[in-house]
Design a protein around this motif. Structure first.
Motif, PDB file in Angstrom:
ATOM      1  N   ILE A  91       0.832  -1.205   0.000  1.00 18.84           N
ATOM      2  CA  ILE A  91       0.000   0.000   0.000  1.00 18.84           C
ATOM      3  C   ILE A  91       0.865   1.253   0.000  1.00 18.84           C
ATOM      4  CG2 ILE A  91      -1.533   1.332   1.508  1.00 18.84           C
ATOM      5  CD1 ILE A  91      -3.109  -1.173   2.027  1.00 18.84           C
TER       6      ILE A  91
ATOM      7  N   SER B 168       0.795   4.157  -2.954  1.00 18.21           N
ATOM      8  CA  SER B 168       0.346   5.512  -2.613  1.00 18.21           C
ATOM      9  C   SER B 168       1.407   6.565  -2.889  1.00 18.21           C
ATOM     10  CB  SER B 168      -0.013   5.604  -1.129  1.00 18.21           C
ATOM     11  OG  SER B 168      -0.893   4.594  -0.754  1.00 18.21           O
TER      12      SER B 168
ATOM     13  N   TYR C  27       2.292   6.534   5.483  1.00 21.70           N
ATOM     14  CA  TYR C  27       1.999   6.404   6.908  1.00 21.70           C
ATOM     15  C   TYR C  27       0.495   6.459   7.165  1.00 21.70           C
ATOM     16  CZ  TYR C  27       1.551   7.954  11.759  1.00 21.70           C
ATOM     17  OH  TYR C  27       1.174   8.102  13.053  1.00 21.70           O
ATOM     18  N   ASN C  28      -0.200   7.357   6.454  1.00 18.20           N
ATOM     19  CA  ASN C  28      -1.638   7.488   6.677  1.00 18.20           C
ATOM     20  C   ASN C  28      -2.396   6.241   6.288  1.00 18.20           C
ATOM     21  OD1 ASN C  28      -1.456  10.078   7.650  1.00 18.20           O
ATOM     22  ND2 ASN C  28      -1.681  11.019   5.647  1.00 18.20           N
ATOM     23  N   ARG C  29      -1.845   5.466   5.340  1.00 22.33           N
ATOM     24  CA  ARG C  29      -2.600   4.314   4.855  1.00 22.33           C
ATOM     25  C   ARG C  29      -2.053   2.985   5.338  1.00 22.33           C
ATOM     26  NH1 ARG C  29      -3.604   5.894  -1.450  1.00 22.33           N
ATOM     27  NH2 ARG C  29      -4.962   7.681  -1.076  1.00 22.33           N
ATOM     28  N   CYS C  30      -0.866   3.001   5.941  1.00 20.96           N
ATOM     29  CA  CYS C  30      -0.232   1.729   6.300  1.00 20.96           C
ATOM     30  C   CYS C  30      -1.066   1.011   7.352  1.00 20.96           C
ATOM     31  CB  CYS C  30       1.159   1.991   6.851  1.00 20.96           C
ATOM     32  SG  CYS C  30       1.956   0.500   7.476  1.00 20.96           S
ATOM     33  N   PRO C  31      -1.401  -0.267   7.142  1.00 28.29           N
ATOM     34  CA  PRO C  31      -2.172  -0.999   8.146  1.00 28.29           C
ATOM     35  C   PRO C  31      -1.449  -1.157   9.471  1.00 28.29           C
ATOM     36  CG  PRO C  31      -2.223  -2.156   6.040  1.00 28.29           C
ATOM     37  CD  PRO C  31      -1.236  -1.043   5.899  1.00 28.29           C
ATOM     38  N   GLN C  32      -0.120  -1.030   9.471  1.00 26.16           N
ATOM     39  CA  GLN C  32       0.605  -1.150  10.729  1.00 26.16           C
ATOM     40  C   GLN C  32       1.103   0.196  11.223  1.00 26.16           C
ATOM     41  OE1 GLN C  32      -0.026  -4.055  11.464  1.00 26.16           O
ATOM     42  NE2 GLN C  32      -0.138  -5.055   9.481  1.00 26.16           N
ATOM     43  N   SER C  33       0.663   1.282  10.568  1.00 27.69           N
ATOM     44  CA  SER C  33       1.069   2.628  10.983  1.00 27.69           C
ATOM     45  C   SER C  33       2.572   2.786  11.058  1.00 27.69           C
ATOM     46  CB  SER C  33       0.506   2.977  12.368  1.00 27.69           C
ATOM     47  OG  SER C  33      -0.866   3.000  12.340  1.00 27.69           O
TER      48      SER C  33
ATOM     49  N   GLU D 202     -20.113   7.809  10.320  1.00 24.29           N
ATOM     50  CA  GLU D 202     -19.969   6.649   9.423  1.00 24.29           C
ATOM     51  C   GLU D 202     -18.657   6.683   8.661  1.00 24.29           C
ATOM     52  OE1 GLU D 202     -22.840   9.086   9.819  1.00 24.29           O
ATOM     53  OE2 GLU D 202     -22.413   9.093   7.668  1.00 24.29           O
ATOM     54  N   THR D 203     -18.057   7.860   8.490  1.00 21.82           N
ATOM     55  CA  THR D 203     -16.800   7.868   7.738  1.00 21.82           C
ATOM     56  C   THR D 203     -15.604   7.642   8.645  1.00 21.82           C
ATOM     57  OG1 THR D 203     -16.549  10.223   8.030  1.00 21.82           O
ATOM     58  CG2 THR D 203     -17.745   9.498   6.077  1.00 21.82           C
ATOM     59  N   GLY D 204     -15.867   7.467   9.921  1.00 18.67           N
ATOM     60  CA  GLY D 204     -14.752   7.179  10.812  1.00 18.67           C
ATOM     61  C   GLY D 204     -14.106   8.402  11.416  1.00 18.67           C
TER      62      GLY D 204
ATOM     63  N   THR E 202     -17.202  17.137  -9.202  1.00 16.21           N
ATOM     64  CA  THR E 202     -17.639  16.282  -8.088  1.00 16.21           C
ATOM     65  C   THR E 202     -18.305  17.105  -6.990  1.00 16.21           C
ATOM     66  OG1 THR E 202     -15.610  16.556  -6.826  1.00 16.21           O
ATOM     67  CG2 THR E 202     -15.629  14.829  -8.493  1.00 16.21           C
ATOM     68  N   GLU E 203     -18.838  16.399  -5.977  1.00 15.79           N
ATOM     69  CA  GLU E 203     -19.457  17.096  -4.851  1.00 15.79           C
ATOM     70  C   GLU E 203     -18.425  17.924  -4.093  1.00 15.79           C
ATOM     71  OE1 GLU E 203     -21.703  13.519  -5.781  1.00 15.79           O
ATOM     72  OE2 GLU E 203     -19.719  13.605  -4.840  1.00 15.79           O
TER      73      GLU E 203
END
Lengths: 496, 827
Positions: free
Chosen positions: A30, A34, A77-83, A381-383, A422-423
């Motif tokens: 990931i 990214s 870093y923002n997306r890494c599953p292990q941070s 809902e978006t966390g 887009t929105e």
């Protein structure tokens, strides 16, 4: 391959923030997917494999150029599953390399950057930050001067006047995305004209990024190299006003929209119009042109990179105190973590969980700002946790200046209806080719993703060059048409 | 087998046998066992002192038995592993040789010594000697005990009606026991009823489940309570009193499931069984094969209940089965054993912003996939894209969603997702062979029987496996196709793929309401949030609470085969207790001396089980043996020394403290650890080989509530550098809430230490669970730094201040005191 650790990499790894977690990387890829640098330098940079060789204790990586190519955008870093905090891991190793006199990697990296990345010198200052690891600032500036700037000066030649391809490309916006696309297309032999609405070219490089982060003379020099390549930049042309879009379509075969995100969000509270209240981009632009002054106490509202830049600029303009007030907590602050640290080291204060209610003036000038304290509600809902003002917690912050830096969004009013918006008020594009819903019109950079990093803009410019080249070689050389709704490749409900 | 008569007590010749175990190299690797055995032979009353390789083995046990008989041993001490593992083993050994099993004591020189001081053999050996001395000092004061026998009701409660609960209930019912099966939702079946096919056999899930469900409904020994919840559980092993609330269904047993009511009901709401992909009426049956096959009214959405506004269903109901006046029922019954089979919830991927779940209509979860591809589901088995109801041409599965991640979900692996995706891919290929399928994975875990075969089949069918998870997903706004961007880590190339549908392979997680079940039964949870088993290898379906067992995903994520296996195992374990019909209760209950008791009632006020009855008139207090759990909190509370805790007497505790502080007390930490959590946590540190300083000497009590302030003060008065009182986390106490008394007592002692000018950081209070080995080690390391800073003057001052506190073994006999106490309690 023999894994030899001639250096005590274990020891240095033990001092790094995420050392234990370093071993938990399960190589999902990931980070690399990214990374905008991995996009621009697929042969030279892969953060996942670099981390892998480091965790194996492979000391050869200390001499590699790869170690110096991370651009600090923190997307991994923002997306890494292990941070895993890759930028800071690489930083610690860069420092270790410098301490042990392994500077060859740094010099090799400069060459790679020079050869493959548009605006290489500017990128070194804004993205790669070798000076964060090399204490000797003079060595860094001299290296960039010699290996990049001087080299560029000697080696930039105009592409031959016989154009390889008679097609003409128009680029709206002379920021990094637009100009890097221009460079790419010019090198491929196309005739490129860049239209810029303001009087100076360079976009955020000149206007938004403060002088202390990026000396403007470097930007001017690199734009001059572009001119030498044959790229024409026409300033003071506002597409939609001084030049109609229809005219563009008559004269050019493809269009790249790279107008960035320079419309500022307003707070919409009382007192926003008082003297002493600035909006962020306006403030930064004037500061770069040395046309603005601040008083002793400056309060900056916002939590992004622009807010941090404003705070640090305010201090350099002579303010005694610069305080950022942000509506969420430190964990949610979107600004680059390292820049936040640098700002705090410089004396910028940051107060969290505050919402401004109204600006109080005296004699038409800012005197104070009335605020409410916030608490964070449960994740929606978006966390994300919403900041909720707590009733009856009003308090005043005395201040002389206020800078509002709560976000920027693109201006898309000039685009034809066939280009879907887009929105989030950005231009909708095919994420692979950057093509909009209108045939022949491409878009990239902040106008598509909202405020982003320089490296992402450069990567978008490169992709635009690839896509437009492919399009032009495939399509016939007819002028663009404005397609009516219902015609053309894809026409949806164009949202403004 | 008849146990020979046990020895009688005092005035006997106390002859102690000490056995120091090598445990192969586990202990001998860092502790010099011969030296320890030699040292032990010098202790008072020790007549035999040996060291051997594996004391728990047959030859090891034979040695002990022979010595008991030959040397007339009256006490046995084994220095080896943790008593939590082998105390029962050696107790049996003693019994077989004719020695009362309560005349046995263990010194933990493995988990608490050799394993945690691997690199300091000299210090480890010295510590082992200390631990043996402590054990011998207690052993000398032990007295033989007789265990009470408690009847076990031959009835069981199974909480949860998924496949695990169903299997456990059937096994127990078939064995002949009455089973109460309580299920929260209106029908049994659980998650398995929602699935389409099962791996690796590709059986139809509900087809293999329905017969079992039907058996449960028909079984004469099973009382099925659906739409019901357990509200209270009191009592103890063999004698649990259970209260269940049966929520009203508003439809009686006369319902024939004809569905006429559904046609006329005006209210439509999302269908939970179909995960919101379809709707149902306010009067409904959860799914076609529901057991019981009875409709019910959803009281939240029905507009007719109590309002007299609508009664359409009632009007058309042929059998007249609708009863708006149903109030439900609260029932209570007794059972001997309980099986917890409450199941799982699934991870909600909405927080993963990059994947766009619920923003992009064609991104679905694997559970939603099951419903779509199920012939009985909302689309009749057509796997359609929600955006345009067409069959996708390309489908991408993304693995490890919500699993194996610190940041996004839970850190553990959810066990079933790899195989589930392989099965799903094969299902798609079966129906629509031309659909292109990508599986984006990190690892493919196909470990079980038949699993690798299924994986191969998938590859044979042309499913494309790419190693690398997408970094982001974006959507083509017209076609609602999805673009996936990621790195193919095996090729080291970025991939960009355009697909028609994305299936997120979501992980399993503990149920959101598992906290309520935990509190009901005083269960522990492991760090992943699932219920904790007594021992992960040797007692995988028992909980630490006697009589309560686990089955299915309540214990950890697992597939159907393992759930069923575990359910049968739990049923077997429960059967052991119920077949026997009785259990012996450990003889660690209190003995109240009526001469010393002043009937102040403090003991009863702190007892978590209400197991003490105080009669103020007769001036006596009585223990209800069967309700007592043996925590010892009453013993620590009694102001007149009238309560003697069997096997954990005041005298024994003082002797252990004295033995621990005999030498170099100023370099030692005396730690009082509770058997269930903190002692087990220290064991876990040993099992994990986490190293910490060798200065701590642990004294075990059943509960931290046993630790009276006088013991702590005595340790300080003996010159100890520091004292640690450790127990279960508050609200997790094995004895419900006894550790609140511990908290209160330590806080009182802190205030006293402050008043006396002593350094109160030398007294530490820690809540350490059985899974927190690291926390225990860190605590000791922290305390080592504290004791390194303790000066000689501080120790001297402490000894002086606290030595004046006399040991209160005699009652407060002054009549004035007695009167004022009675007055204070209000007579």
């Amino acid at each position: 391959m023999v894994y030899q650790t001639s250096l005590n990499l274990e020891k240095i790894l033990g001092q790094i923030l995420d050392f234990e977690k370093l071993k938990y990387c399960f190589e999902c890829g990931i980070c690399t997917a990214s990374c905008p640098v991995a996009d621009l330098l697929p042969e030279h940079y892969n953060p996942r494999t670099l981390l892998h060789s480091l965790s194996l204790g492979d000391a050869e990586t200390l001499k590699s150029a790869e170690l110096w190519l991370c651009a600090w955008c923190y997307r991994c870093y923002n997306r890494c599953p292990q941070s895993l905090c890759l930028p800071e891991i690489f930083q610690a190793l860069r420092k270790f390399a410098v301490e042990n006199d392994y500077l060859e990697g740094f010099y090799k990296a400069l060459k790679i950057i020079r050869e493959n990345i548009p605006f290489p010198a500017s990128s070194c200052y804004v993205c790669f930050h070798p000076e964060r690891a090399i204490d000797n600032k003079q060595l860094v500036t001299e290296a960039i001067q010699k290996d990049i700037i001087d080299y560029e000066a000697e080696n930039t030649k105009e592409v031959t006047s016989v154009k390889v391809n008679p097609a003409k490309v128009a680029i709206i916006g002379s920021g990094p995305a637009g100009l890097s696309a221009a460079q790419d297309l010019a090198k491929k032999g196309y005739s490129v004209t860049v239209f810029e609405a303001s009087s100076s070219s360079g976009g955020m490089l000149k206007k938004g990024i403060p002088e202390y982060r990026l000396p403007k003379k470097i930007v001017d020099f690199e734009i001059k190299c572009l001119n030498d390549l044959g790229v024409k930049i026409k300033t003071n042309v506002v597409i939609g006003k001084s030049l109609k879009v229809e005219k563009l379509f008559q004269d050019y075969n493809a269009l790249f929209v790279a107008t960035g995100a320079s419309k500022e969000r307003i707070l919409g509270i009382k007192g926003e119009e008082l003297t002493g209240v600035f909006h962020a981009l306006d403030f930064l632009e004037k500061a770069n042109m040395k046309e603005i002054e601040v008083s002793d106490k400056v309060t900056i509202i916002g939590g992004g990179d622009v807010a941090v830049d404003c705070a640090r600029t305010a201090l350099r303009l002579g303010a005694k105190e610069a305080t950022i007030i942000y509506r969420r907590s430190k964990e949610e602050m979107p600004a680059n973590p390292w820049e936040i640290k640098e700002a705090e080291d410089e004396g910028v204060k940051i107060d969290f969980l505050i919402t401004p209610k109204r600006i109080i003036g005296e004699n038409g000038k800012v005197a104070a700002i009335e605020c409410l304290k916030n608490e964070l509600s449960e994740a929606d809902e978006t966390g994300r946790r919403r900041p909720v003002p707590i009733q009856d917690t009003e308090f005043e912050i005395k201040t002389d200046n206020i800078i509002i830096a709560i976000g920027q969004f693109p201006n898309t009013a000039f685009l034809p209806e066939t280009v879907e918006i887009t929105e989030e008020r950005t231009v909708a594009v095919d994420p692979f080719t950057l093509e909009t819903t209108s045939l022949g019109i491409f878009a990239g950079g902040d106008v598509v993703v909202g405020p982003g990093s320089l490296m992402e803009a450069l990567a978008a410019g490169k992709q635009a060059g690839i896509s437009i080249d492919a399009y032009l070689r495939g399509a016939s050389l007819k002028p663009l048409k404005i397609y009516e709704k219902g015609q053309g490749r894809e026409n949806g409900n164009a949202k403004k | 087998m008849e146990t020979p008569k046990s020895e009688s007590k005092s005035n006997e010749d106390i002859r102690v046998g000490v056995y120091v175990c090598h445990c192969g190299k586990n202990i001998a690797g860092s502790v010099n066992c011969e030296e320890v055995a030699k040292y032990a032979s010098t202790l008072p009353h020790v007549v035999v002192s040996k060291h051997n390789l594996y004391t728990c083995s047959d030859p090891g046990q034979e040695t002990i038995k022979k010595d008991i008989i030959k040397n007339g041993l009256t006490r046995v001490v084994v220095a080896s592993c943790t008593p939590r593992l082998h105390e029962p083993t050696f107790r049996r050994t003693c019994e077989e040789a004719g020695l009362n099993k309560y005349l046995f004591e263990m010194a933990n020189i493995r988990e608490h010594c050799s394993w945690v001081h691997l690199y300091e053999p000299e210090k480890a050996t010295e510590k082992a000697k200390d631990l043996v001395r402590i054990a011998v000092s207690k052993a000398i004061l032990l007295e033989p005990q007789e265990e009470a026998v408690v009847a076990v009701a031959r009835k069981a409660l199974v909480i949860g009606g998924g496949v695990a609960g169903i299997q456990a209930a059937l096994d127990l019912a078939d064995t002949g026991y009455k089973v109460y099966l309580v299920e929260k939702s209106p029908s049994i079946g659980g998650r398995m009823a929602q699935l389409d096919k099962t791996f690796p056999t590709m059986d139809c899930s509900i087809c293999i489940l329905a017969p079992k469900m039907s058996d449960v409904g028909k079984h004469p020994n099973i009382e099925l309570l659906t739409n019901s919840e357990v509200t209270e559980v009191s009592g103890y092993i063999g004698n649990f009193i259970v209260k269940v609330k049966k929520r009203p269904r508003y439809v009686t047993k006369d319902c024939t499931a004809c569905a006429d009511c559904v046609d006329v009901c005006p209210v439509e709401v999302p269908n939970e069984f179909e995960l919101g992909l379809a709707s149902r009426k306010a009067i409904y049956i959860p799914f076609a094969q529901s057991v019981p096959a009875r409709y019910l009214i959803d009281e939240k959405s029905c507009i007719g209940l109590g309002e007299n506004t609508c009664a359409r269903c009632k009007e058309v109901c042929g059998p007249n089965a609708i009863n708006f006046n149903d109030r439900g029922e609260e029932i209570s019954f007794e059972v001997g054993t309980i099986i917890v089979a409450t199941g799982l919830d699934v991870y909600d991927p909405i927080v993963l912003k990059e994947y766009g779940y619920l923003r992009f209509p064609n991104t679905i979860t694997s559970l939603e996939f099951e419903r779509l591809i199920n012939a009985g589901g909302p689309t009749g088995g057509q796997l359609v894209r929600p955006s345009d109801m067409s069959i996708p041409k390309t489908v991408a599965f993304i693995q490890c969603i919500g699993s194996r991640s610190e940041q996004k979900g839970n850190p553990y692996c959810s066990n079933v997702c790899c195989m589930n995706t392989i099965k799903d891919a094969l299902l798609i290929k079966e129906h629509w062979p031309d659909v292109k399928i990508y599986v984006f994975y990190v690892d493919i875990r196909s470990f079980g029987k038949g699993f690798e075969d299924l994986f191969r089949r998938a590859k044979k069918e042309g499913v494309i496996f790419i190693r690398g998870l997408p970094a982001e997903i974006s959507e083509d706004r017209k076609s609602h196709n999805l673009y996936l961007i990621g790195e193919n880590t095996l090729e080291k190339k970025k991939f960009k793929v355009n697909v028609g549908m994305v299936v997120l392979s979501i992980g399993l997680k503990p149920r959101d309401d598992s906290g309520a079940v935990q509190r009901l039964l005083r269960l522990s949870k492991t760090s992943d949030g699932f219920f904790m088993e007594a021992h992960p290898k040797l007692r995988p379906v028992d909980t630490p609470t006697g009589g309560v067992f686990l089955a299915g995903c309540a214990e950890a994520p697992k597939d159907i085969k393992d759930s069923v296996t575990q359910a049968s195992a739990a049923a077997a374990r429960a059967s052991i207790l119920m077949a026997e019909g009785s259990v012996t209760v450990e003889a660690i209950t209190p003995f109240i001396d009526s001469e010393k008791c002043i009937a102040c009632g403090l003991c009863a006020s702190v007892c978590p089980y209400n197991a003490i009855i105080v009669d103020k008139k007769k001036r006596e207090a009585e223990v209800v043996e069967a309700a007592c759990a043996g925590c010892g909190t009453c013993g620590a509370e009694c102001p007149s020394g009238a309560i003697e805790m069997r096997h954990f007497t005041d005298e024994q505790l003082y002797a252990q403290i004295d033995a621990a502080t005999q030498e170099n007390a100023d370099k030692k930490i005396i730690a009082f650890c509770c058997n269930w959590c903190s002692y087990a946590g220290a064991d876990f540190a040993g099992v994990s080989r986490i190293q910490y300083p060798p200065s701590v000497r642990i004294i075990r009590t059943m509960c931290s509530g046993r630790v009276a302030t006088k013991f702590v003060e005595h340790a300080f008065a003996r010159g100890a550098a520091a004292v640690l009182v450790a127990g279960c986390h508050l609200n997790d106490c094995h004895y419900i809430n006894a550790n609140y008394q511990t908290k209160r007592r330590v806080e009182k002692l802190w205030k006293k230490m402050e008043r006396l000018g002593l350094d109160k950081s030398r007294l530490q209070l820690a809540w350490i669970s059985a899974a927190e080995g690291q926390k225990f080690a860190s605590k000791i390391k922290q305390m080592q730094e504290i004791i390194d800073g303790v000066t000689d003057e501080e120790i001297k001052k402490t000894v002086e201040c606290l030595s004046s506190t006399k040991r209160k073994t005699a009652p407060i006999t002054l009549n004035d005191n007695q009167k004022s106490l009675e007055k204070a309690i209000g007579g």
